[in-house]
Design an enzyme around this catalytic site. Structure first.
Site, PDB file in Angstrom:
ATOM      1  N   ASP A  60     -50.278  23.256 -74.682  1.00 54.07           N
ATOM      2  CA  ASP A  60     -51.526  22.790 -74.069  1.00 54.07           C
ATOM      3  C   ASP A  60     -52.014  21.501 -74.721  1.00 54.07           C
ATOM      4  O   ASP A  60     -52.594  20.640 -74.054  1.00 54.07           O
ATOM      5  CB  ASP A  60     -52.600  23.876 -74.202  1.00 54.07           C
ATOM      6  CG  ASP A  60     -52.419  25.007 -73.198  1.00 54.07           C
ATOM      7  OD1 ASP A  60     -51.731  24.794 -72.175  1.00 54.07           O
ATOM      8  OD2 ASP A  60     -52.952  26.102 -73.434  1.00 54.07           O
ATOM      9  N   THR A 171     -62.218  28.889 -72.929  1.00 54.09           N
ATOM     10  CA  THR A 171     -61.364  29.856 -73.624  1.00 54.09           C
ATOM     11  C   THR A 171     -60.868  29.334 -74.964  1.00 54.09           C
ATOM     12  O   THR A 171     -60.159  30.045 -75.675  1.00 54.09           O
ATOM     13  CB  THR A 171     -60.129  30.201 -72.752  1.00 54.09           C
ATOM     14  OG1 THR A 171     -59.396  29.000 -72.480  1.00 54.09           O
ATOM     15  CG2 THR A 171     -60.543  30.852 -71.452  1.00 54.09           C
ATOM     16  N   LYS A 175     -64.913  29.766 -77.141  1.00 55.29           N
ATOM     17  CA  LYS A 175     -64.799  31.223 -77.273  1.00 55.29           C
ATOM     18  C   LYS A 175     -64.938  31.655 -78.731  1.00 55.29           C
ATOM     19  O   LYS A 175     -65.560  32.678 -79.035  1.00 55.29           O
ATOM     20  CB  LYS A 175     -63.474  31.721 -76.696  1.00 55.29           C
ATOM     21  CG  LYS A 175     -63.325  33.254 -76.697  1.00 55.29           C
ATOM     22  CD  LYS A 175     -62.033  33.687 -76.055  1.00 55.29           C
ATOM     23  CE  LYS A 175     -61.932  35.217 -76.001  1.00 55.29           C
ATOM     24  NZ  LYS A 175     -61.927  35.827 -77.343  1.00 55.29           N
TER      25      LYS A 175
END
Length: 274
Positions: A60, A171, A175
């Site tokens: 990512d 997320t 988070k």
């Protein structure tokens, strides 16, 4: 709004730019995928400006770097190919070329449109982010920030810093700070506190705040020694000094990504956290 069929979308886009860190091990895997692309008449380009598909190889983090380096092209389709397990932005892996080939020739894929943030510093320097904007002190001292929503004074924050995240970024760092996870289909942003101080002098909301697309968030830094705050954009630090005011809003621009229909956002949540 009805989307074009994925096969039609892919057939209209044939110029591909590859973004990755060249290593001997990864290069061998990329070459196999390049060969597969030639089978379906995709062409490689050396300049991302000439591409209508931008493919990142890595995790990512590499996907985020690809967006930053190519300046969040709204007219290009971004594809994340992980060198390992799936990620939140990477729906394909270098180990499963069959899945990639299926995406090139079938309707098992769809185009997602992710909301991003537009950030302006001191009314001049602007940039985008798809995960988050973080604002922290660069000295061992609490940070004081006046928070405004649509030019209305909301609160004075004192603590380690503030985070503004997108739904897809909810997320990540958000988070870990106790923020809410937000469905990416909701164009919004979330303000989350980092270790806020609450006493008789300073009082903050003390919980994450989710704001709709039409809202504008302004963070005015109180200059009490924090003249050079650390401004993080996705996974990079911005070299901006003497910042006074940061404006954040949900951009009218969206980022188009490709994903398999069998890998929904809630599949990713279960795989990552449950």
């Amino acid at each position: 709004m009805k989307q074009k069929g994925s096969h039609a979308v892919m057939s209209e886009r044939k110029n591909v730019y590859l973004f990755y860190k060249q290593t001997e091990e990864l290069e061998e895997k990329v070459q196999k995928i390049r060969k597969l692309g030639r089978k379906y008449d995709f062409s490689l380009v050396d300049d991302p400006k000439d591409a209508n598909i931008i493919a990142s190889f890595g995790g990512d983090g590499t996907f985020l770097q690809a967006l930053q380096k190519t300046q969040f092209r709204e007219d290009a389709l971004y594809i994340g190919i992980n060198d390992g397990d799936f990620g939140f932005y990477t729906d394909f892996t270098t180990e499963d070329t069959d899945r990639l080939e299926l995406a090139m020739q079938s309707d098992m894929v769809e185009v997602l449109r992710y909301p991003i943030l537009e950030v302006t510093i001191d009314g001049s320097k602007s940039f985008h982010c798809i995960n988050e904007l973080s604002l922290r002190s660069n000295i061992i001292k609490t940070f004081v920030i006046d928070v405004f929503v649509d030019d209305l004074y909301f609160e004075t924050f004192r603590g380690d810093g503030l985070l503004v995240s997108t739904p897809t970024g909810s997320t990540a760092y958000n988070k870990s700070l106790g923020g809410a996870i937000v469905d990416p289909k909701l164009p919004s942003m979330q303000l989350t506190e980092m270790a806020s101080v609450n006493n008789n002098q300073f009082r903050t909301l003390g919980s994450p705040l989710v704001l709709g697309k039409e809202r504008e968030l302004k963070l005015r830094i109180v200059q009490d020694g924090n003249d050079h705050p650390i401004i993080g954009v996705d996974n990079e630090a911005m070299g901006v000094r003497n910042s006074r005011e940061i404006s954040v809003k949900v951009s009218d621009r969206v980022i188009k990504t490709l994903r398999m229909k069998d890998n929904l956002f809630y599949h990713k949540l279960k795989r990552s956290f449950l």
